[in-house]
Design an enzyme around this catalytic site. Structure first.
Site, PDB file in Angstrom:
ATOM      1  N   CYS A  45       0.857  -1.187   0.000  1.00 54.93           N
ATOM      2  CA  CYS A  45       0.000   0.000   0.000  1.00 54.93           C
ATOM      3  C   CYS A  45       0.892   1.235   0.000  1.00 54.93           C
ATOM      4  CB  CYS A  45      -0.873   0.057   1.252  1.00 54.93           C
ATOM      5  SG  CYS A  45      -2.071  -1.255   1.362  1.00 54.93           S
ATOM      6  N   GLU A  90      -9.391   6.987   2.635  1.00 54.16           N
ATOM      7  CA  GLU A  90      -8.647   6.990   1.379  1.00 54.16           C
ATOM      8  C   GLU A  90      -9.536   6.789   0.160  1.00 54.16           C
ATOM      9  OE1 GLU A  90      -4.319   5.517   2.908  1.00 54.16           O
ATOM     10  OE2 GLU A  90      -5.590   3.987   2.006  1.00 54.16           O
TER      11      GLU A  90
END
Length: 190
Positions: A86, A134
């Site tokens: 990530c 996000e």
């Protein structure tokens, strides 16, 4: 295959990694992923501001997914299992380029990546008090060799079949990051 442990970093190397996180900037976005400015990575996670990010799922030739257990030193969701990699694009960095860069930095892998979908999610880490909010770009790739993980990021890694991942998520949901549950539910079918 069982998990392969990654030897931890020395204290001075961990301190350098922490300083890197403290100065890194991320891109703030609206609900349509339009840039709204920049802010510090740790500030954004303290305040829960929506920002651009990506998650990468790397598979081997047998269709097993490369998982990582986040290092103990991670600023949030430490020691939880998650997808391969990530990260966040830097200001003025294209998201696909950022994903390739981060995969190489975090796991020592170079692999062609394809963006599959996008989603928005929000999750709070009870241990750190930090919030993930996000706009997530999700990439897939294939890699056939063993990775070379960065110990400031990764505490352990393993290849795992998707049906076994689904079972583990059902039996031990707290072992995994919240976004990993979303990725598996949305993208992978047995």
């Amino acid at each position: 295959m069982s998990a392969r442990m990654v030897p931890p970093l020395a204290a001075d190397a961990l301190e350098r990694a922490g300083k890197r996180d403290a100065v890194e900037q991320v891109i703030l976005v609206d609900q349509n992923d339009r840039a709204q400015g920049t802010s510090g990575k740790l500030d954004v996670h303290r305040d829960g501001q929506l920002h651009r990010a990506f998650s990468i799922l790397v598979f081997n030739a047998q269709g097993d997914l490369l998982l990582q257990r986040r290092a103990r030193s991670k600023y949030h969701f430490a020691l939880r299992w998650s997808n391969t990699c990530c990260g966040h694009p830097r200001p003025d960095e294209l998201t696909p380029m950022a994903a390739s860069r981060r995969l190489k930095e975090e796991f020592g892998i170079r692999a062609p990546l394809t963006e599959r979908t996008q989603l928005i999610y929000r999750a709070e880490d009870r241990d750190s008090g930090l919030i993930e909010h996000e706009y997530l770009h999700i990439f897939h790739g294939v890699h056939t060799g063993d990775p070379k993980p960065d110990p400031s990021e990764i505490g352990a890694w393993r290849w795992m079949a998707v049906p076994a991942i689904r079972r583990a998520l059902r039996l031990h949901p707290d072992w995994f990051t919240p976004w990993f549950h979303l990725l598996i539910g949305k993208l992978l079918v047995d």
